[in-house]
Enzyme design. Structure first.
Site, PDB file in Angstrom:
ATOM      1  N   HIS A 189       4.513   0.993   3.980  1.00  0.00           N
ATOM      2  CA  HIS A 189       2.991   0.839   3.747  1.00  0.00           C
ATOM      3  C   HIS A 189       1.915   1.151   4.816  1.00  0.00           C
ATOM      4  O   HIS A 189       0.878   1.218   4.562  1.00  0.00           O
ATOM      5  CB  HIS A 189       2.826  -0.710   3.261  1.00  0.00           C
ATOM      6  CG  HIS A 189       2.941  -1.719   4.343  1.00  0.00           C
ATOM      7  ND1 HIS A 189       2.497  -2.977   4.350  1.00  0.00           N
ATOM      8  CD2 HIS A 189       3.306  -1.726   5.686  1.00  0.00           C
ATOM      9  CE1 HIS A 189       2.524  -3.642   5.177  1.00  0.00           C
ATOM     10  NE2 HIS A 189       3.219  -2.789   6.378  1.00  0.00           N
ATOM     11  N   ASP A 228      -9.802  -0.443   4.019  1.00  0.00           N
ATOM     12  CA  ASP A 228      -8.416  -1.013   4.804  1.00  0.00           C
ATOM     13  C   ASP A 228      -8.856  -1.478   6.186  1.00  0.00           C
ATOM     14  O   ASP A 228      -9.570  -0.787   6.725  1.00  0.00           O
ATOM     15  CB  ASP A 228      -7.629   0.121   4.636  1.00  0.00           C
ATOM     16  CG  ASP A 228      -5.942  -0.426   4.923  1.00  0.00           C
ATOM     17  OD1 ASP A 228      -5.816  -1.493   5.692  1.00  0.00           O
ATOM     18  OD2 ASP A 228      -5.165   0.309   4.127  1.00  0.00           O
ATOM     19  N   ASP A 267      -7.407  -2.063  -0.117  1.00  0.00           N
ATOM     20  CA  ASP A 267      -6.159  -3.054   0.374  1.00  0.00           C
ATOM     21  C   ASP A 267      -7.166  -4.003   0.886  1.00  0.00           C
ATOM     22  O   ASP A 267      -8.077  -4.187   1.414  1.00  0.00           O
ATOM     23  CB  ASP A 267      -5.958  -2.290   1.803  1.00  0.00           C
ATOM     24  CG  ASP A 267      -4.723  -3.135   2.619  1.00  0.00           C
ATOM     25  OD1 ASP A 267      -4.964  -4.242   2.358  1.00  0.00           O
ATOM     26  OD2 ASP A 267      -3.822  -2.403   2.911  1.00  0.00           O
ATOM     27  N   HIS A 322       0.842  -1.170   0.103  1.00  0.00           N
ATOM     28  CA  HIS A 322      -0.063  -0.015   0.061  1.00  0.00           C
ATOM     29  C   HIS A 322       0.802   1.385   0.109  1.00  0.00           C
ATOM     30  O   HIS A 322       0.326   2.374  -0.132  1.00  0.00           O
ATOM     31  CB  HIS A 322      -0.976   0.219   1.182  1.00  0.00           C
ATOM     32  CG  HIS A 322      -2.258   0.643   0.837  1.00  0.00           C
ATOM     33  ND1 HIS A 322      -3.393   0.452   1.559  1.00  0.00           N
ATOM     34  CD2 HIS A 322      -2.880   1.464  -0.188  1.00  0.00           C
ATOM     35  CE1 HIS A 322      -4.404   0.984   1.039  1.00  0.00           C
ATOM     36  NE2 HIS A 322      -4.107   1.584  -0.120  1.00  0.00           N
ATOM     37  N   GLU A 360      -1.798  -4.943  -1.754  1.00  0.00           N
ATOM     38  CA  GLU A 360      -1.644  -5.873  -0.308  1.00  0.00           C
ATOM     39  C   GLU A 360      -2.036  -7.294  -0.698  1.00  0.00           C
ATOM     40  O   GLU A 360      -1.874  -8.148   0.402  1.00  0.00           O
ATOM     41  CB  GLU A 360      -1.824  -5.356   0.914  1.00  0.00           C
ATOM     42  CG  GLU A 360      -1.418  -4.020   1.411  1.00  0.00           C
ATOM     43  CD  GLU A 360      -0.191  -4.330   1.876  1.00  0.00           C
ATOM     44  OE1 GLU A 360       0.602  -5.370   2.097  1.00  0.00           O
ATOM     45  OE2 GLU A 360       0.555  -3.019   2.179  1.00  0.00           O
ATOM     46  N   ASP A 370      -3.198   3.389   8.171  1.00  0.00           N
ATOM     47  CA  ASP A 370      -1.908   3.643   7.192  1.00  0.00           C
ATOM     48  C   ASP A 370      -1.573   5.386   7.424  1.00  0.00           C
ATOM     49  O   ASP A 370      -1.227   5.882   6.460  1.00  0.00           O
ATOM     50  CB  ASP A 370      -2.339   3.454   5.823  1.00  0.00           C
ATOM     51  CG  ASP A 370      -2.304   2.047   5.637  1.00  0.00           C
ATOM     52  OD1 ASP A 370      -1.855   1.051   6.476  1.00  0.00           O
ATOM     53  OD2 ASP A 370      -2.705   1.783   4.393  1.00  0.00           O
ATOM     54  N   HIS A 395      -6.256  -0.943   8.232  1.00  0.00           N
ATOM     55  CA  HIS A 395      -5.459  -0.022   8.984  1.00  0.00           C
ATOM     56  C   HIS A 395      -5.744   1.371   8.301  1.00  0.00           C
ATOM     57  O   HIS A 395      -6.053   1.567   7.125  1.00  0.00           O
ATOM     58  CB  HIS A 395      -4.002  -0.550   8.703  1.00  0.00           C
ATOM     59  CG  HIS A 395      -3.791  -1.694   8.950  1.00  0.00           C
ATOM     60  ND1 HIS A 395      -3.859  -2.848   7.961  1.00  0.00           N
ATOM     61  CD2 HIS A 395      -3.383  -2.654  10.087  1.00  0.00           C
ATOM     62  CE1 HIS A 395      -3.685  -4.088   8.642  1.00  0.00           C
ATOM     63  NE2 HIS A 395      -3.211  -3.994   9.800  1.00  0.00           N
ATOM     64  N   ASP A 406      -6.611  -6.504   2.758  1.00  0.00           N
ATOM     65  CA  ASP A 406      -6.733  -6.724   3.984  1.00  0.00           C
ATOM     66  C   ASP A 406      -7.947  -6.373   4.763  1.00  0.00           C
ATOM     67  O   ASP A 406      -8.318  -6.233   5.917  1.00  0.00           O
ATOM     68  CB  ASP A 406      -5.571  -6.663   4.912  1.00  0.00           C
ATOM     69  CG  ASP A 406      -5.180  -5.082   5.055  1.00  0.00           C
ATOM     70  OD1 ASP A 406      -6.229  -4.186   5.244  1.00  0.00           O
ATOM     71  OD2 ASP A 406      -4.058  -4.897   5.689  1.00  0.00           O
TER      72      ASP A 406
END
Length: 307
Positions: A144, A127, A230, A100, A275, A131, A129, A232
């Site tokens: 990332h 996402d 992303d 990412h 990712e 980030d 996260h 994830d």
């Protein structure tokens, strides 16, 4: 139907910003999952531009709080140039990551295009996260975990300047969806910067439909919508092929609704898919799921509705 019918795939095969190896194989896994053919089957023109090239991953520890900064800069400059060229040609770029950190190059290019064409920008950041780390806040130095902060002007000079303007974007253009893992210092910084975050608790309480209505509110015909997906974001039960799994993500149905509501706006102008780590996947199922969801982003409806 989307207002963009001409799509360009751009592979960025690197895990330079990640903490686990393998996201460098993401573009090929998406091709194996037939991303081009699937989009083509919906009457879209798809050109695969192949893969960008860049420095290899030296797999070293952090230096001044950043791992692999020169290599991350080089990759993001190439992504920026490639994505900007497609937008300038009136095409819709899909950046196939890679990790990412590449969102820095991609989204800075979209922001530059919006400045050049007088458009407003909305970024949906799907996402687990936020980030939004910095060298001071990061536990790992993995870049990332920093792209949103960098895009908002917080990070090393060589990265924040890639789009030709600092900050590349204002924090108020971002809507983060699906967040469920944030470092403590990062959490304070997100609040300070006024990022709009629809975390999993919000989605659980309010539902995906209301969440997406909020995240998409205020889009008009002068808005370029960028989705940074992303993998994830998804629950690891259905999407194991990522290096940073966090339990409790959106289900298949929630993710489908999210994508269909984005498609319904007709405003999607660019996309990151990042990712995906086939080394951690099971029979490429995460890539196949990602392609299925991307298909929904481009108007595959799972429902029996009269259009």
């Amino acid at each position: 139907m989307q207002h963009h019918h001409r799509i360009s795939l751009i592979g960025a095969p690197t895990d330079i910003g990640a903490g686990a190896r393998g996201a460098s194989m993401g573009p090929e896994a998406l091709r194996v999952a037939r991303i081009a053919a699937v989009l083509h089957s919906h009457g879209l023109e798809v050109i695969d531009r192949g893969n960008l090239s860049g420095p290899g991953n030296p797999w070293q520890g952090p230096l001044h709080g950043y791992r692999h900064l020169p290599e991350v800069v080089a990759w993001n400059q190439r992504v920026h140039e490639a994505v900007h060229a497609e937008l300038a040609a009136g095409r819709l770029p899909i950046m196939l990551g890679g990790d990412h950190c590449l969102g820095i190059g991609s989204i800075s290019a979209v922001a530059r295009h919006c400045r050049e064409t007088g458009k407003k920008l909305r970024v949906l950041w799907l996402d687990a996260h936020a980030d939004f780390n910095t060298a001071e806040l990061t536990p790992s130095g993995n870049i990332h975990g920093m792209p949103v902060a960098v895009l908002c002007g917080h990070g090393p000079q060589a990265l924040v300047e890639i789009g030709g303007q600092v900050p590349a974007i204002d924090s108020d253009v971002v809507r983060q969806i699906g967040i469920r893992s944030v470092d403590p210092g990062e959490k304070r910084f997100v609040h300070e910067q006024g990022l709009e975050v629809f975390d999993m608790r919000y989605i659980d309480e309010m539902g995906m439909r209301h969440t997406m209505e909020q995240a998409l509110m205020g889009l008009d015909e002068h808005t370029h919508l960028h989705v940074s997906f992303d993998v994830d974001f998804l629950d690891p039960e259905i999407a194991p092929g990522v290096g940073t799994t966090v339990p409790g993500g959106p289900t298949y149905r929630e993710a489908q609704l999210c994508m269909e509501m984005i498609a319904d706006t007709g405003r999607l102008g660019s996309l990151d898919v990042v990712e995906l780590n086939p080394a951690l996947d099971v029979r490429n199922k995460t890539a196949l799921l990602a392609v299925d969801l991307i298909e929904s982003l481009f108007g595959k409806s799972t429902l029996m509705r009269k259009s």
